[in-house]
Scaffold this active site. Sequence first.
Site, PDB file in Angstrom:
ATOM      1  N   ASP A 167      -7.798  -3.644  -3.692  1.00 46.02           N
ATOM      2  CA  ASP A 167      -8.617  -2.874  -4.639  1.00 46.02           C
ATOM      3  C   ASP A 167      -7.740  -1.733  -5.129  1.00 46.02           C
ATOM      4  OD1 ASP A 167     -10.701  -1.255  -5.926  1.00 46.02           O
ATOM      5  OD2 ASP A 167     -12.100  -2.527  -4.844  1.00 46.02           O
TER       6      ASP A 167
ATOM      7  N   SER B 257     -11.612  12.262 -16.851  1.00 43.66           N
ATOM      8  CA  SER B 257     -11.716  10.831 -16.570  1.00 43.66           C
ATOM      9  C   SER B 257     -10.340  10.162 -16.644  1.00 43.66           C
ATOM     10  CB  SER B 257     -12.681  10.196 -17.570  1.00 43.66           C
ATOM     11  OG  SER B 257     -12.475   8.821 -17.653  1.00 43.66           O
ATOM     12  N   SER B 258      -9.583  10.447 -17.702  1.00 44.72           N
ATOM     13  CA  SER B 258      -8.265   9.804 -17.853  1.00 44.72           C
ATOM     14  C   SER B 258      -7.321  10.225 -16.742  1.00 44.72           C
ATOM     15  CB  SER B 258      -7.598  10.193 -19.165  1.00 44.72           C
ATOM     16  OG  SER B 258      -8.416   9.979 -20.224  1.00 44.72           O
TER      17      SER B 258
ATOM     18  N   SER C 232       4.587  -8.341 -22.906  1.00 45.74           N
ATOM     19  CA  SER C 232       5.684  -8.806 -22.054  1.00 45.74           C
ATOM     20  C   SER C 232       5.201  -9.774 -20.973  1.00 45.74           C
ATOM     21  CB  SER C 232       6.383  -7.613 -21.381  1.00 45.74           C
ATOM     22  OG  SER C 232       6.811  -6.696 -22.340  1.00 45.74           O
TER      23      SER C 232
ATOM     24  N   GLU D 296       0.731  11.071 -26.266  1.00 41.93           N
ATOM     25  CA  GLU D 296      -0.518  10.318 -26.370  1.00 41.93           C
ATOM     26  C   GLU D 296      -0.335   9.025 -27.171  1.00 41.93           C
ATOM     27  OE1 GLU D 296      -3.484  10.393 -25.161  1.00 41.93           O
ATOM     28  OE2 GLU D 296      -4.604   9.131 -26.563  1.00 41.93           O
TER      29      GLU D 296
ATOM     30  N   HIS E 143     -14.530   8.764 -36.143  1.00 37.27           N
ATOM     31  CA  HIS E 143     -13.835   7.474 -36.081  1.00 37.27           C
ATOM     32  C   HIS E 143     -12.532   7.619 -35.297  1.00 37.27           C
ATOM     33  CE1 HIS E 143     -11.793   3.798 -37.323  1.00 37.27           C
ATOM     34  NE2 HIS E 143     -10.802   4.537 -37.809  1.00 37.27           N
TER      35      HIS E 143
ATOM     36  N   TYR F 200       2.210   7.201 -27.285  1.00 39.92           N
ATOM     37  CA  TYR F 200       2.865   6.214 -26.429  1.00 39.92           C
ATOM     38  C   TYR F 200       1.939   5.757 -25.310  1.00 39.92           C
ATOM     39  CZ  TYR F 200       6.746   7.066 -29.331  1.00 39.92           C
ATOM     40  OH  TYR F 200       7.520   7.160 -30.449  1.00 39.92           O
TER      41      TYR F 200
ATOM     42  N   THR G 271      12.920   1.078 -28.537  1.00 36.35           N
ATOM     43  CA  THR G 271      11.883   0.206 -29.087  1.00 36.35           C
ATOM     44  C   THR G 271      12.510  -1.071 -29.640  1.00 36.35           C
ATOM     45  OG1 THR G 271      10.755   2.236 -29.712  1.00 36.35           O
ATOM     46  CG2 THR G 271       9.831   0.195 -30.531  1.00 36.35           C
TER      47      THR G 271
ATOM     48  N   LYS H 149      13.229  -3.517 -26.973  1.00 35.16           N
ATOM     49  CA  LYS H 149      12.053  -4.284 -26.577  1.00 35.16           C
ATOM     50  C   LYS H 149      11.796  -5.424 -27.544  1.00 35.16           C
ATOM     51  CE  LYS H 149       9.365  -1.194 -23.868  1.00 35.16           C
ATOM     52  NZ  LYS H 149       8.973  -2.299 -23.010  1.00 35.16           N
TER      53      LYS H 149
ATOM     54  N   HIS I 128       1.962  13.671 -29.137  1.00 34.49           N
ATOM     55  CA  HIS I 128       2.958  12.623 -29.292  1.00 34.49           C
ATOM     56  C   HIS I 128       3.066  11.722 -28.071  1.00 34.49           C
ATOM     57  CE1 HIS I 128       5.328  10.329 -31.879  1.00 34.49           C
ATOM     58  NE2 HIS I 128       6.070  10.051 -30.836  1.00 34.49           N
TER      59      HIS I 128
ATOM     60  N   TRP J  96      -9.493  14.282 -36.334  1.00 31.63           N
ATOM     61  CA  TRP J  96      -9.332  14.045 -34.889  1.00 31.63           C
ATOM     62  C   TRP J  96      -8.252  14.945 -34.301  1.00 31.63           C
ATOM     63  CZ3 TRP J  96      -5.569  12.416 -31.439  1.00 31.63           C
ATOM     64  CH2 TRP J  96      -4.358  12.016 -31.990  1.00 31.63           C
TER      65      TRP J  96
ATOM     66  N   ARG K 107      -4.877  11.766 -47.587  1.00 31.57           N
ATOM     67  CA  ARG K 107      -5.822  11.230 -46.612  1.00 31.57           C
ATOM     68  C   ARG K 107      -6.987  12.206 -46.442  1.00 31.57           C
ATOM     69  NH1 ARG K 107      -2.878  12.534 -40.812  1.00 31.57           N
ATOM     70  NH2 ARG K 107      -4.748  11.592 -39.954  1.00 31.57           N
TER      71      ARG K 107
ATOM     72  N   HIS L 207       7.813  16.439 -35.224  1.00 30.34           N
ATOM     73  CA  HIS L 207       7.923  15.606 -36.430  1.00 30.34           C
ATOM     74  C   HIS L 207       6.560  15.414 -37.097  1.00 30.34           C
ATOM     75  CE1 HIS L 207       7.516  11.794 -33.724  1.00 30.34           C
ATOM     76  NE2 HIS L 207       6.347  12.219 -34.107  1.00 30.34           N
ATOM     77  N   HIS L 208       5.484  15.830 -36.412  1.00 32.05           N
ATOM     78  CA  HIS L 208       4.165  15.831 -37.061  1.00 32.05           C
ATOM     79  C   HIS L 208       3.990  17.082 -37.918  1.00 32.05           C
ATOM     80  CE1 HIS L 208       2.568  12.486 -34.624  1.00 32.05           C
ATOM     81  NE2 HIS L 208       3.377  12.966 -33.696  1.00 32.05           N
TER      82      HIS L 208
END
Lengths: 190, 527
Positions: free
Chosen positions: B107, B171-172, B270, B257, B78, B259, B330, B333, B255, B143, B452, B304-305
């Site tokens: 294009d 790909s990315s 926006s 990632e 998931h 963002y 943030t 924004k 991290h 994950w 979890r 921080h993880h």
Amino acid sequence: MGSHSPKEDVGKHSIKQAPKSGNTAFKLVLAAVAMFGFGFALVPLYDVFCEITGINGKITGPVERVEHWVDTSRTIKVQFITTNNAGMPWEFDALQEQVKVHPGAWTQAEFWALNPTKEDMVGQAVPSVSPSEATEYVQKTECFCFSQQSLKAGEGRNMPLIFSIDPRLPPHIRTITMSYTIFDAGAFAE
Amino acid sequence: MTTATAHHDDHGHHGPAKGIMRWVLTTNHKDIGSMYLWFSFTMLFIGGAMALIIRSELFQPGMQLIEPEFFNQMTTMHGLIMVFGVVMPAFVGLANWMVPLMVGAPDMALPRMNNWSFWILPFAFGMLLLTLFTEAGAPNFGWTFYAPLSTTYAPSSVTFFIFGVHMMGISSIMGAINIVVTILNLRAPGMTLMKMPLFVWTWLITAYLLIAVMPVLAGVVTMMLMDIHFGTSFFDAAGGGDPVLFQHVFWFFGHPEVYIMILPAFGIVSQIIPTFARKPLFGYASMVYATSSIAFLSFIVWAHHMFTVGLPLETELFFMYATMLIAIPTGVKVFNWVSTMFRGSMTFETPMLFALAFVVLFTIGGFSGLMLAIAPADFQYHDTYFVVAHFHYVLVPGALFGIIAGVYYWLPKWTGNYYDEKLGKFHFWMSFIGVNVTFFPMHFIGLAGMPRRIPDYALQFADFNAIATVGAFIFGFSQLVLLYVVIKSIRGGEKATDEVWEGAEGLEWTIPSPAPYHTFAEPPHVK
């Protein structure tokens, strides 16, 4: 696929732009490749960082035995902890739970390992020091953790650790815990 | 080959080739954008079905439906599918469709590579999904695939997972390179960087983040591969490695990632809020600088993880304060969005509703993130449902609502028909209610200590878990409404004007609806 080049696909507008685009794309590919390398560079960087800061109790050693000035005014409690990594069947113990030492004095501690299985095995103890701040003050001339330990089936052995605490140890540290985790290193036998 | 010969015609006047090969061989940014979006939509239902399996098992305490091993596979798959298969491809799809239209390019800059970067994806995910049917089962290590769970103790299918990650990474990276090159080189004359729409800006920054960190992810899975098959010990302490090193390298990727998964949504919101507030975006320049600051900070907060792995106090403090610093750009924004709406002539069409929900609910996720950033408090929250609540608040009503808002906003431009506004609003309210009923109770059970990734739980968590499961089913099934709305809009409906929305500004609204197969063969001039 067709034989036309990709830039024809997007019309006149981009044809004059194409060389510039190829250039930018090339630089970005280089950046991606460099970052792939950087990922691997993190491995030695991590070790260097840990060594400098003493995080993880990564002690460099063995060191040359240097006779320090012995600070008899202070007594440091040094505790020993032994742990078996999951699935490691050895008996592995510190023969003394703790010792009281003066900073600067050289002390020997004994550890015991026994291979109770019916097969010859190779073990590797991984050290750690807590608090990590104390790591750089722990000096070892001899440690069973510096190399792999081979034990034949049923064999047991005393393993020495000779260490000293640098007298420059910050005064607020009164207790140091040295922890050793034993791993089955059969896959990495030297 | 028909496509090849067709392309030698005058570019303004021919349409797409016929048949399935149109999609296989296409280099058209609109075709590829659509394929990305449909791929992401498909994955949303697959990953969503897995979420519903998880929630069904958690409806009651005790084990009732599935085996714990399968539960672990479901949580892992998931997460992987939603992150790499839904959110990221959807953003790349939106970028493919909209970036050339917004900067006035004919294009994407590298159309062949564009085709390739899409077509790698179905194979990557095909390989990942097929592991479900192997004897060893699918990856089951979460994950985040922490070593040694993903190395020493991994099922044999881990190798397919590793190659899957390699492929989606390639790909990315190709997609990101394409977007950067397009934005830097193919902007219409007169469109300076500081005149670019914010969606383009946020994607430019996101693309740089992707190029910087996806190779690191590729590196970390390569290290796993070597540990598993080639006798190295990057992460195995027995051989001199360190499992904590895995977490450092992973989160150095992980991290930025997160963002990557939110900055393009900031861009979409926006675009939408000024349109429906009928006012220009408040603080355009500060939005650009805030996005850049967030991107920069994302590289120096990864630990921080890992507050509970045993970091020295100074390190914990550094990462705690650096993390809290992110709240400032943030906050800039959020206040800019609110200021844009202040005294605007607001209307509340579906895209605006999703954008508003984004602002409110993403802010809730941001606040719980601030709570998690407090190192001493994190020791209690770590690995509980509070963390699950936090990142689902930023990813579902955050990233996913941003994507859905963008889909509703640009759908009339893509299909030429307005979507069914009534159904859209129905979809919004069902999603809004569903998402909150699902994830809000998780804050409470997390604070109360429910861990979890565990298929069973203590009795005192039963009520909130039952509520969350009901919410998950409401949310999950209401996405079928979105599918119906999209198909209905493709098949017909009220014809959309070129401008589509009364207050919309930007080059994409100057071309006809539906957008012709080829646009901006002659670059527009931006004043």
